[in-house]
Design a protein around this motif. Structure first.
Motif, PDB file in Angstrom:
ATOM      1  N   VAL A   1      -2.386  -2.291  -7.688  1.00 39.87           N
ATOM      2  CA  VAL A   1      -3.646  -1.927  -7.046  1.00 39.87           C
ATOM      3  C   VAL A   1      -4.617  -3.103  -7.048  1.00 39.87           C
ATOM      4  CG1 VAL A   1      -5.666  -0.412  -7.221  1.00 39.87           C
ATOM      5  CG2 VAL A   1      -3.390   0.521  -7.572  1.00 39.87           C
TER       6      VAL A   1
ATOM      7  N   CYS B   1      -4.811   4.099  -1.849  1.00 41.84           N
ATOM      8  CA  CYS B   1      -3.737   3.207  -1.410  1.00 41.84           C
ATOM      9  C   CYS B   1      -3.201   3.600  -0.041  1.00 41.84           C
ATOM     10  CB  CYS B   1      -2.612   3.206  -2.446  1.00 41.84           C
ATOM     11  SG  CYS B   1      -3.071   2.469  -4.029  1.00 41.84           S
TER      12      CYS B   1
ATOM     13  N   ALA C   1       0.827  -1.204   0.000  1.00 38.30           N
ATOM     14  CA  ALA C   1       0.000   0.000   0.000  1.00 38.30           C
ATOM     15  C   ALA C   1       0.864   1.258   0.000  1.00 38.30           C
ATOM     16  CB  ALA C   1      -0.934  -0.011   1.213  1.00 38.30           C
TER      17      ALA C   1
ATOM     18  N   CYS D   1      -5.558   2.127   2.399  1.00 39.91           N
ATOM     19  CA  CYS D   1      -5.589   0.667   2.381  1.00 39.91           C
ATOM     20  C   CYS D   1      -4.489   0.045   3.230  1.00 39.91           C
ATOM     21  CB  CYS D   1      -5.463   0.155   0.944  1.00 39.91           C
ATOM     22  SG  CYS D   1      -6.976   0.381  -0.029  1.00 39.91           S
TER      23      CYS D   1
ATOM     24  N   LEU E   1       2.500   1.642  -3.495  1.00 38.95           N
ATOM     25  CA  LEU E   1       1.510   2.083  -4.480  1.00 38.95           C
ATOM     26  C   LEU E   1       1.118   3.536  -4.271  1.00 38.95           C
ATOM     27  CD1 LEU E   1      -0.812  -1.052  -4.720  1.00 38.95           C
ATOM     28  CD2 LEU E   1       0.783  -0.200  -6.443  1.00 38.95           C
ATOM     29  N   TRP E   2       1.100   3.981  -3.029  1.00 38.25           N
ATOM     30  CA  TRP E   2       0.840   5.401  -2.768  1.00 38.25           C
ATOM     31  C   TRP E   2       1.909   6.268  -3.433  1.00 38.25           C
ATOM     32  CZ3 TRP E   2       4.055   8.698   0.165  1.00 38.25           C
ATOM     33  CH2 TRP E   2       3.527   9.973   0.391  1.00 38.25           C
TER      34      TRP E   2
ATOM     35  N   LEU F   1      -3.569  -5.439  -4.331  1.00 32.20           N
ATOM     36  CA  LEU F   1      -3.911  -4.879  -3.021  1.00 32.20           C
ATOM     37  C   LEU F   1      -5.403  -5.028  -2.748  1.00 32.20           C
ATOM     38  CD1 LEU F   1      -3.017  -3.295  -0.509  1.00 32.20           C
ATOM     39  CD2 LEU F   1      -3.438  -1.187  -1.800  1.00 32.20           C
TER      40      LEU F   1
END
Length: 382
Positions: free
Chosen positions: A305, A104, A39, A107, A42-43, A308
């Motif tokens: 994503v 993200c 997460a 998450c 991905l952020w 995730l």
């Protein structure tokens, strides 16, 4: 909040989950720490994607400006849809990836994921279509050459035809544009310098109508045009070892020591259509390669994503945020998905079938005999 999921978890949930993921494509096991790390990564990648969106927007704007520079020598033949596509895709990338970064980031916490659970799948679908548009934009940069060539051919032909109309509104700047084009790109005519022989590029107001040679030349042409074997000054090569020869190019005796076969040092030999086509093709190929790399990066982000999303949804099913969970790209194989969709379509067709038998739902005599009639006993009162 997870106590609610724990209490609602049916017996044997892990076994059912394992059976459900047997046909999953790209199945990967994630621990709690790995989900949180995914997460966070991905952020960061989504914020980098916002920058790539700005790059897409800038490339589209740059291409539009470059095409606009010589739009006067192009026909309106669909030459602007590629920069518009890149500009629109770049703006969409900034918005979509900004939202993806927020999703993200939340998450990383399983409880915060519940706020985005219903949004995740529509977001992934929209991102998939956006990523497809990025790929389409990259392919357009490589496939536009034929349309651009036709647009330049028609546009240059009209620009040369109106070269002499310096006093006509809407055409008065075409002479300057064509001259600047031939000087800057070191080209002459549409496909070559002989294209100027087939049009009247000198305005009629500069012709001496009292000169018998001019009148005879006008009368000799069916359309009444003043044609000559000459070219504008902008066709003269700056590398010529002698003063530029612009007129009587087909008359070898009109000039001293003039050789028609070796006059390539006198005029630009390349046509302006090919010069502009090479110029724009080089720009398109560079932009197309950049957009293709951006597409690969966006595809990587979209895949992360998706992993995730599925990993977080499965940990909710398990009911314990500390357990490992599966993540995948597709829950079923492509063959299984195709088979399932085919069955759905086939069942939908059956819903509209009507039985035309007139005796449907009509009981037969044999059936009436098989069904005994119910006897109701009525009490007798004395």
């Amino acid at each position: 909040m997870f106590d609610t999921f724990k209490s609602a978890k049916p017996f044997g949930r892990e076994t059912l989950s394992d059976r459900r993921t047997d046909m999953a494509v790209g199945k990967v096991t994630f621990s709690k720490a790995e989900r949180e790390k995914l997460a966070e990564v991905l952020w960061l990648l989504n914020w980098i994607s916002v920058v790539t969106g700005v790059i897409l927007f800038s490339l589209g704007l740059f291409l539009k400006v470059e095409i606009q520079k010589w739009a006067e020598v192009m026909s309106e033949h669909g030459t602007f849809y590629v920069p518009h596509m890149l500009i629109t895709t770049g703006l969409a990338a900034c918005c979509i990836n900004y939202l993806g970064g927020q999703i993200c980031l939340d998450c990383a916490d399983t409880n915060k994921f519940l706020r985005w659970k219903l949004v995740m799948m529509p977001y992934i679908v929209c991102t998939f279509f956006f990523t497809s548009c990025v790929l389409a934009g990259a392919l357009m940069c490589y496939s536009i050459r034929s349309q651009l060539e036709e647009s330049l051919f028609l546009g240059l032909r009209n620009a040369m035809r109106y070269y002499k109309d310096t006093d006509t509104p809407g055409r008065c700047y075409l002479k300057r544009t064509v001259d600047m084009l031939q000087i800057q790109f070191q080209c002459c005519g549409n496909t070559g310098y002989r294209d100027w022989f087939q049009i009247q590029w000198i305005s009629s107001r500069y012709l001496d109508m009292t000169n018998s040679a001019v009148v005879d030349r006008l009368r000799s042409n069916v359309e009444g045009k003043y044609l000559m074997d000459g070219v504008p000054f902008s066709c003269c090569s700056t590398f010529s070892p002698r003063p530029c020869i612009q007129q009587h190019l087909n008359n070898r005796t009109a000039h001293l020591h003039y050789d028609q076969q070796s006059q390539q040092q006198n005029l630009w030999r390349r046509g302006c259509r090919q010069a502009l086509l090479d110029h724009y093709t080089g720009i398109m190929e560079s932009i197309g390669l950049t957009v293709l790399l951006i597409w690969l990066f966006e595809l990587l982000v979209l895949t992360g994503v998706r992993y995730l999303q599925t990993a977080m949804e499965n940990v909710l099913l398990l009911g314990d945020p500390d357990l490992e969970s599966y993540g995948w790209i597709l829950e079923n194989s492509l063959a299984e998905m195709a088979r399932s969709n085919f069955n759905i379509i086939k069942n939908l067709g059956k819903c509209y079938q009507v039985d035309d038998d007139p005796n449907i739902n009509v009981p037969t005599a044999a059936a009436e005999r098989e069904v005994p009639s119910q006897q109701v006993q009525v009490p007798v009162t004395s």
